[in-house]
Design an enzyme around this catalytic site. Structure first.
Site, PDB file in Angstrom:
ATOM      1  N   SER A   1      -9.467   1.380   2.769  1.00 22.42           N
ATOM      2  CA  SER A   1      -9.011   2.791   2.064  1.00 22.42           C
ATOM      3  C   SER A   1      -7.852   1.751   1.317  1.00 22.42           C
ATOM      4  O   SER A   1      -7.343   2.263   0.553  1.00 22.42           O
ATOM      5  CB  SER A   1      -8.370   3.110   2.932  1.00 22.42           C
ATOM      6  OG  SER A   1      -7.402   2.561   3.590  1.00 22.42           O
TER       7      SER A   1
ATOM      8  N   SER B   1     -10.285  -0.162   6.993  1.00 23.03           N
ATOM      9  CA  SER B   1      -9.412  -0.515   5.345  1.00 23.03           C
ATOM     10  C   SER B   1      -8.971  -2.178   4.669  1.00 23.03           C
ATOM     11  O   SER B   1      -8.639  -1.461   3.721  1.00 23.03           O
ATOM     12  CB  SER B   1      -8.134   0.786   5.587  1.00 23.03           C
ATOM     13  OG  SER B   1      -9.289   2.036   5.841  1.00 23.03           O
TER      14      SER B   1
ATOM     15  N   LYS C   1       0.698  -0.653   0.204  1.00 23.42           N
ATOM     16  CA  LYS C   1       0.049   0.313  -0.134  1.00 23.42           C
ATOM     17  C   LYS C   1       0.659   0.642   0.301  1.00 23.42           C
ATOM     18  O   LYS C   1       2.164   1.243   0.727  1.00 23.42           O
ATOM     19  CB  LYS C   1      -1.342  -0.558   1.142  1.00 23.42           C
ATOM     20  CG  LYS C   1      -1.721   1.283   1.427  1.00 23.42           C
ATOM     21  CD  LYS C   1      -3.036   0.870   2.507  1.00 23.42           C
ATOM     22  CE  LYS C   1      -4.462   1.959   2.728  1.00 23.42           C
ATOM     23  NZ  LYS C   1      -4.593   1.882   3.302  1.00 23.42           N
TER      24      LYS C   1
END
Lengths: 485, 481
Positions: free
Chosen positions: A151, A175, A76
């Site tokens: 997210s 997330s 990420k």
């Protein structure tokens, strides 16, 4: 080869069936071919990946390889990577190159894993749909007009569509679990403090936690073996021994007591999701688990508490993005105030600004007691509910999300509707508990997830249950069709 | 109307750690800008603070030295505001639960009176960086070397009633931190800075007046002047029918005046909340015991010991214990010569006046404690006279070597042989017949005054090597005729 799990790739590498360079190249090709449809990567680090893969192959040739040496993964874009752009999905950091490596990505590097690139995400991890990214929304590989969740939407889409065998994510209010559920993956949010936050760009420090996003629970265990552990650079990191998370995967779950919180199965839950959970629970019962209805009475307080605490911390954590030392700076500032105002106005997106404003308000004189202190008290009540529940049950099962992936743009203009998609995941962040999502079926062609919540540091137990379930089912092996054509 | 000043001080003390409060970067003073600021000090994204344990130890030592409550659980908070030299957009500090709770210090005023001053709290925090305006035409440079330097902020109760008391309090705190070795207390380099809150009220009134805050004064002299200026200003404003505005003021030492910096109504809302990156600090009983056992002797204890064990007067003990260097010097001299009173006289007398005249600190004294001690041994065993000692001291001051070397080289051995002195007396009497006549015809009171002349003559003849007391005694006998 592209449909292999991390465990299968590791076995293949060990047997010499293929090299790390070969599989790395295949994933890079796949990214080139398919990611224009998904937008799951912000940066693809091709040269870096191939060089690392080559080094991994050399390590293996010299009998100096670990289990995961040579395994490609994606990170990420919230983990700082030395010399490689880290954007956090924001214009503010569109060109930011950190001179240091996050502890998580460093640990993967040390293990010899190959970083394919940095995945797309909601700006500063604020969002549940990946639509707040400065680099554009990510598409759900199952239905390209749907959101992948957020997210960690880029990581979820990338792994679901096999652009990477596994990826890292972070979870502040769901997330990891929410996009894992919406994309048909296994996602684990460990106990707060289990994984170091050093070098991971902070959203809400007391809630943020990094974890793996994988195809299977077994892969999640393999990744946890690398990620978990004490880090003296993170004061909030837990100095607790780290078990071998793969060691207990095959333990019997006979006698396991599963709690079903009635508050998680009430209004607002998609009926197909409820049915899928029922089916999944039946599978677990077949394996010898028993079920008990429990109550987490303060569940309805979680969302309001979260939307005070997380914005409060974010308003402070994001103050450093002021245009003075790094990141976006406006053109020709007239004076200092102009520099601050325009740099931040231009650099941050709407959702980030909304939360900064909410957080600033909640902490301001006269409102601190009414909002922040109150929210911390609610947080304690929510934690107490869980602690009490774990006196009766070993594990808590619930839906991960109230509905399957929604359409892109559907909730963009309704923040509260958006926030509700994390209604089942937020409580565990407030309590600091570990929780994971596993695929348990489909609704209208879209995957749905079941959430398993464990007691503190019970990640091994969670992975054990998930693995046992995955031995009996094949939801986790389904491949999205939308992009494979 | 008679006015009474009410003053409280906030003292910022830079703790003498090698590295910063939350990072491993060096704290050394005077380096090139931005060479001592790491990713943590720069507030780069993703970085996290780790508390320097030495800072906690030092703050605990201070708390114990001022008889304060140590909060075994203390919490770091974030103080949020924007300023270019504040890298993270917040200062990590302590708010609700500081490490040091209520305590006190006793201050001694010039007239010897002692007053007890309450210390409200002392908390740990990180320093900010520095904005540089010179050399940047129309722009501002930022030096973050100081960012993250550990500070202990010591907040007094509003117990001080005059600028003199404020200075005495500041000096007492300065003395304590120096004794503890937790700060060099160097005000010129900013290791110790002071803000003063000043208000006045009619004498006898219980109600506090509106206060103003004077920021960042960095010398004992200036703090006294700044407070006095401010008290006078308050009186002028109130007596001419005006009102004091609560505000922050700066002291301009060149003009000797304070002027408004900003009004409190524009002050920031700091939005304090507990720092989620740092766990509460929990101090164990073992740690507290360990720190307590490691505390050095403090000024107050030392003063008492000087009185009880060394037999010094209250005054001498106070002067000699006021700062660590003087006390250590005095104790070293005493250890050498085994005569506390003699050592005290020389340290407070000859040495102090020379140092004063040359504007030197005792640590810069050209005469070491060892040298002085050795000389006092010679004075005690009567190898030299007290006059000879002054000559030796001056020679040592000028770097001519040890007492023994100087005594030898300059032939300063005291003449203790009374027959030799008697010989010199006889000679003086023979050479000054007129004066002898006068002396003998004078009354006793006059004789007392006149004897000095003869003593001087004999001392001159002995080139200072005779003991004046002996000379005096023998002279009086011989002059009787």
């Amino acid at each position: 080869m592209l449909n292999k799990t991390v465990a299968q790739l590791a076995a293949g590498l060990a047997k010499g069936e293929f090299s790390s360079v070969e599989i790395t190249q295949q994933y890079l090709n796949q990214i080139k071919q398919l990611d224009s449809q998904l937008n799951s990567f912000i940066s693809v680090t091709e040269d870096h990946a191939l060089a690392t893969a080559k080094a991994a192959d050399n390590r293996r040739a010299n009998n100096n390889a670990g289990l995961l040496t040579g395994i490609p993964i994606a990170h990420k874009d919230i983990f700082c990577t030395n010399g490689i752009k880290t954007t956090c999905g924001s214009k503010m950091l569109a060109n930011f190159i950190a001179p240091y490596e996050s502890t998580v990505s460093q640990k993967f590097q040390d293990a010899g894993c190959v970083m394919l690139g940095k995945t797309n995400m909601d700006e500063f991890a604020m969002g549940s749909s990946n639509e707040t990214s400065y680099f554009g929304a990510v598409k759900n590989p199952w239905q390209l007009d749907c959101i992948p969740g957020g997210s960690s939407g880029g990581s979820a889409a990338a792994v679901a569509s096999r652009l990477a065998p596994a990826a890292t994510g972070t979870d502040t209010g769901g997330s990891i679990r929410q996009p894992a559920a919406l994309c048909g993956l296994t996602g684990l949010k460990p106990t707060y403090g289990r994984v170091s936050r050093w070098g991971m760009i902070a959203f809400a420090s007391s809630l943020d936690q990094a974890g793996p996003m994988t195809q299977t629970a077994e892969d999640a265990a393999l990744l946890m073996n690398i990620m978990a552990g004490f880090d003296e650079k993170d004061s909030t990191c837990a100095n607790e021994p780290v078990p071998d998370y793969t060691a207990s995967l095959n333990d019997s779950i006979a006698g396991l007591k599963i709690g079903l919180p009635k508050e998680y199965f009430s209004k607002g839950l998609d009926s197909k999701i409820a049915t899928n959970i029922e089916q999944a629970i039946k599978e677990l019962e077949k394996l010898g688990a028993t079920v008990k209805e429990i109550s987490l009475a303060n569940t309805d307080l979680a969302l309001p508490a979260y939307y005070v605490i997380a914005p409060a911390e974010c308003s402070s954590n994001l103050s450093r993005f002021d245009g003075v030392r790094f990141g976006h700076r406006c053109e020709n500032p007239g004076d200092l105030e102009d520099l601050y105002k325009r740099s931040r106005a231009e650099g941050f997106g709407a959702e980030v600004k909304r939360r900064i404003l909410v957080g600033t308000y909640a902490l301001s004189a006269g409102y601190y007691d009414a909002y922040y202190i109150k929210a911390q008290k609610l947080r304690r009540l929510i934690k107490n509910d869980f602690v009490a529940a774990f006196n009766d049950v070993d594990i808590i099962a619930s839906p991960t999300t109230p509905s399957p992936a929604f359409k892109l743009g559907e909730k963009s203009n309704d923040p509260v509707a958006m926030y509700l998609s994390d209604i089942y995941t937020i409580s565990t962040n407030l309590a600091g508990l570990p929780a994971m999502s596993i695929p348990v079926g489909f609704a209208g062609g879209l995957p749905t997830g079941m959430q398993l919540i464990g007691n503190y540091f019970a990640e091994a137990k969670l992975l054990n249950i998930a693995h046992q379930y995955q031995q009996q089912t094949n939801w986790h092996q389904q491949l999205p069709t939308a992009i494979q054509a | 109307m008679k006015w009474e000043a009410v003053i409280g001080l906030e003292i910022h003390v830079q703790l003498a750690t090698k590295s910063k409060i939350f990072s491993g970067a060096s704290t050394a003073f005077g380096a090139e800008p931005n060479t001592q600021a790491c990713a943590i000090d720069l507030g780069l994204p993703g970085i996290l603070p780790v508390l320097n344990q030495e800072v906690v130890r030092m703050a605990t030592m201070f708390g114990m030295a001022i008889h304060a409550q140590i909060n075994q659980r203390n919490v770091f908070a974030r103080k949020n505001y924007f300023y270019p030299d504040l890298p993270k957009g917040y200062q990590t500090s302590q708010m609700d639960l500081p490490i040091v709770g209520p305590g006190y210090v006793d201050i001694t005023l010039d007239d010897g009176e002692t007053r007890r001053i309450g210390v409200t709290r002392a908390h740990l925090e990180e320093d900010a960086g520095k904005s540089l305006h010179e050399d940047f035409h129309g722009m501002t440079g930022i030096d973050l070397n100081r960012a993250g330097t550990p500070l202990l902020e010591i907040v007094s109760d509003p117990d001080l009633r005059s600028a003199k008391e404020a200075v005495a309090y500041l000096k007492t705190i300065h003395s304590i931190i120096r004794y503890l070795g937790i700060s060099d207390g160097n005000m010129a380099e900013g290791s110790m800075r002071c803000d003063a809150n000043v208000s006045i009220r009619p004498q006898g009134s219980e109600k506090l007046g509106t206060r103003t805050e004077i920021k960042n004064v960095n010398s004992f002299r200036f703090i006294e002047k700044a407070i006095n200026f401010e008290i006078e200003r308050h009186i002028d404003v109130l007596e001419s029918g005006g009102k004091i505005i609560q505000e922050t003021r700066l002291y301009d030492s060149e003009k000797d005046e304070t002027r408004s910096m900003r009004g409190k109504e524009e002050a920031n809302d700091y939005r304090y909340f507990p720092c989620p990156d740092l766990l509460p600090v929990v101090l164990s009983v073992e740690f507290l015991n360990e720190v307590r056992n490691s505390l050095p002797e403090l000024p107050e204890q030392k003063r008492q010991r000087f009185i009880d064990e060394l037999g010094l007067s209250e005054y001498d003990a106070g002067v000699l214990s006021a700062n660590r260097e003087t006390a250590e010097y005095f104790e070293a001299v005493t250890k050498q010569c085994q005569d506390p009173k003699l050592a005290a006289n020389w340290v407070m007398g000859e040495l102090a006046s020379r140092l004063n005249k040359n504007q030197l600190e005792i640590s810069e004294s050209p005469v070491s404690a060892k040298q002085l001690g050795e000389m006092l041994i010679r004075l005690k065993d009567e190898t030299i006279s007290s006059k000879g000692a002054k000559t030796v001291f001056e020679a040592m001051w000028n770097g001519e070597g040890s007492a023994d070397e100087i005594i030898e080289k300059r032939n300063l051995k005291a003449i203790t042989d009374t027959s030799a002195i008697e010989g010199m007396i006889d000679e003086v009497i023979a050479n000054n017949t007129a004066q002898v006549e006068q002396y003998r015809s004078a009354d006793e009171a006059k004789q007392g005054k006149m004897i000095g002349f003869f003593v001087g003559q004999v001392m001159k003849a002995s080139r200072g090597a005779a003991e004046p007391g002996v000379v005096n005694k023998l002279l009086r006998e011989k002059l009787k005729g």
